[in-house]
Scaffold this motif. Structure first.
Motif, PDB file in Angstrom:
ATOM      1  N   LEU A 145      45.348  -9.256  49.798  1.00 20.71           N
ATOM      2  CA  LEU A 145      44.129  -9.462  50.148  1.00 20.71           C
ATOM      3  C   LEU A 145      43.123 -10.401  49.313  1.00 20.71           C
ATOM      4  CD1 LEU A 145      43.548  -5.951  51.273  1.00 20.71           C
ATOM      5  CD2 LEU A 145      44.217  -7.844  52.671  1.00 20.71           C
ATOM      6  N   ILE A 187      35.125  -3.026  50.751  1.00 20.62           N
ATOM      7  CA  ILE A 187      35.873  -1.976  51.436  1.00 20.62           C
ATOM      8  C   ILE A 187      35.513  -2.042  52.923  1.00 20.62           C
ATOM      9  CG2 ILE A 187      34.213  -0.055  50.931  1.00 20.62           C
ATOM     10  CD1 ILE A 187      37.949   0.185  50.719  1.00 20.62           C
ATOM     11  N   ILE A 236      37.739  -4.440  54.294  1.00 17.89           N
ATOM     12  CA  ILE A 236      39.096  -4.078  54.390  1.00 17.89           C
ATOM     13  C   ILE A 236      39.441  -2.905  55.638  1.00 17.89           C
ATOM     14  CG2 ILE A 236      40.768  -2.864  53.194  1.00 17.89           C
ATOM     15  CD1 ILE A 236      39.453  -4.126  50.579  1.00 17.89           C
ATOM     16  N   THR A 245      41.822  -3.647  58.632  1.00 15.32           N
ATOM     17  CA  THR A 245      42.864  -2.626  58.972  1.00 15.32           C
ATOM     18  C   THR A 245      42.794  -2.119  60.331  1.00 15.32           C
ATOM     19  OG1 THR A 245      41.489  -0.562  58.001  1.00 15.32           O
ATOM     20  CG2 THR A 245      43.125  -1.655  56.664  1.00 15.32           C
ATOM     21  N   SER A 281      48.283  -0.994  60.280  1.00 15.86           N
ATOM     22  CA  SER A 281      48.000  -0.869  58.911  1.00 15.86           C
ATOM     23  C   SER A 281      48.522   0.668  58.332  1.00 15.86           C
ATOM     24  CB  SER A 281      46.426  -1.090  58.773  1.00 15.86           C
ATOM     25  OG  SER A 281      46.045  -2.206  59.216  1.00 15.86           O
ATOM     26  N   LEU A 333      46.965   1.249  51.731  1.00 16.74           N
ATOM     27  CA  LEU A 333      46.158  -0.001  50.981  1.00 16.74           C
ATOM     28  C   LEU A 333      46.455   0.345  49.591  1.00 16.74           C
ATOM     29  CD1 LEU A 333      43.930  -2.057  50.725  1.00 16.74           C
ATOM     30  CD2 LEU A 333      42.311  -0.097  50.492  1.00 16.74           C
ATOM     31  N   ARG A 386      43.307  -2.020  45.698  1.00 19.19           N
ATOM     32  CA  ARG A 386      42.539  -2.720  47.113  1.00 19.19           C
ATOM     33  C   ARG A 386      42.990  -4.182  47.132  1.00 19.19           C
ATOM     34  NH1 ARG A 386      36.457  -0.538  46.869  1.00 19.19           N
ATOM     35  NH2 ARG A 386      36.732   1.565  47.176  1.00 19.19           N
ATOM     36  N   ARG A 387      44.215  -4.690  46.603  1.00 15.82           N
ATOM     37  CA  ARG A 387      44.482  -6.143  46.684  1.00 15.82           C
ATOM     38  C   ARG A 387      45.636  -6.314  47.573  1.00 15.82           C
ATOM     39  NH1 ARG A 387      40.292  -8.312  46.104  1.00 15.82           N
ATOM     40  NH2 ARG A 387      41.421 -10.165  46.002  1.00 15.82           N
ATOM     41  N   LEU A 441      47.623  -4.861  51.384  1.00 19.24           N
ATOM     42  CA  LEU A 441      47.760  -3.916  52.460  1.00 19.24           C
ATOM     43  C   LEU A 441      48.937  -3.893  53.232  1.00 19.24           C
ATOM     44  CD1 LEU A 441      45.936  -2.352  54.634  1.00 19.24           C
ATOM     45  CD2 LEU A 441      45.460  -4.416  55.674  1.00 19.24           C
ATOM     46  N   LYS A 451      45.474 -13.628  57.760  1.00 22.87           N
ATOM     47  CA  LYS A 451      44.506 -14.086  56.617  1.00 22.87           C
ATOM     48  C   LYS A 451      43.680 -15.086  57.504  1.00 22.87           C
ATOM     49  CE  LYS A 451      45.650 -14.486  52.259  1.00 22.87           C
ATOM     50  NZ  LYS A 451      44.764 -13.114  52.026  1.00 22.87           N
ATOM     51  N   GLU A 460      41.135 -11.980  58.269  1.00 27.95           N
ATOM     52  CA  GLU A 460      40.355 -11.722  56.917  1.00 27.95           C
ATOM     53  C   GLU A 460      39.532 -12.870  56.619  1.00 27.95           C
ATOM     54  OE1 GLU A 460      41.886 -10.731  52.355  1.00 27.95           O
ATOM     55  OE2 GLU A 460      42.934 -12.495  53.294  1.00 27.95           O
TER      56      GLU A 460
END
Length: 168
Positions: free
Chosen positions: A105, A110, A113, A117, A128, A131, A135-136, A138, A156, A160
């Motif tokens: 990620l 958050i 994120i 998810t 999903s 995590l 938090r880097r 998933l 991504k 993302e």
């Protein structure tokens, strides 16, 4: 020195949440008697006390310009995935290759994120799963995994990237 909160404020850190808890409890309970009301009121005091101790991260909203396109992409992906998953499920089981992938990620917010998810889980055939603590990364489960790197690139770019603009 900051002023000390009053006893009432310490007992009811969020009156709206307390009232909501009591109301939902009464709606969900099978009977509207005094015992249920008292239990709902107890929950209406206890739950906000615990919720007030949680570390809150407030959502910062950046640009909403990518939102219409993101919604369109999401709806299109859900539609196509429904057909794809139906064909996979109705086809020979031996042709399915389920698997897990770790998606690195770039998004740090958050709330972004959480939205990512949700988008992944809303799309049939993907869920999903976890995590990482930092938090880097998933963890995503895929019903039919052919090319992990292509799927990571798709997640991504399609989800993302726009979410990073919405949640900086």
């Amino acid at each position: 020195m900051s002023p000390r909160p009053s006893l009432l404020r310490r007992l009811f850190p969020s009156p709206v949440l307390s009232i909501t808890v009591v109301a939902f409890w009464m709606v969900m309970s099978a009977s509207f008697d005094l015992g249920q009301l008292l239990l709902g009121m107890l929950l209406g005091v206890v739950i906000p006390l615990f919720a007030a101790r949680l570390d809150r991260e407030f959502a910062r909203i950046g640009s909403l310009r990518p939102l219409p396109r993101l919604v369109g992409v999401m709806l299109w992906d859900i539609l196509l995935s429904n057909f794809r998953v139906a064909a996979q499920v109705l086809g020979p089981e031996r042709r399915l290759t389920p698997g897990f992938i770790w998606v690195p990620l770039d998004i740090g917010n958050i709330h972004g994120i959480a939205a990512l998810t949700s988008l992944i889980t809303l799309t049939p055939g993907t869920v999903s799963s976890a995590l990482s603590d930092d938090r880097r990364h998933l963890l995503v489960h895929v019903l039919h995994l052919e090319d992990p790197q292509a799927l990571i690139a798709e997640i991504k770019s399609r989800y993302e990237a726009p979410l990073m603009e919405i949640f900086p």
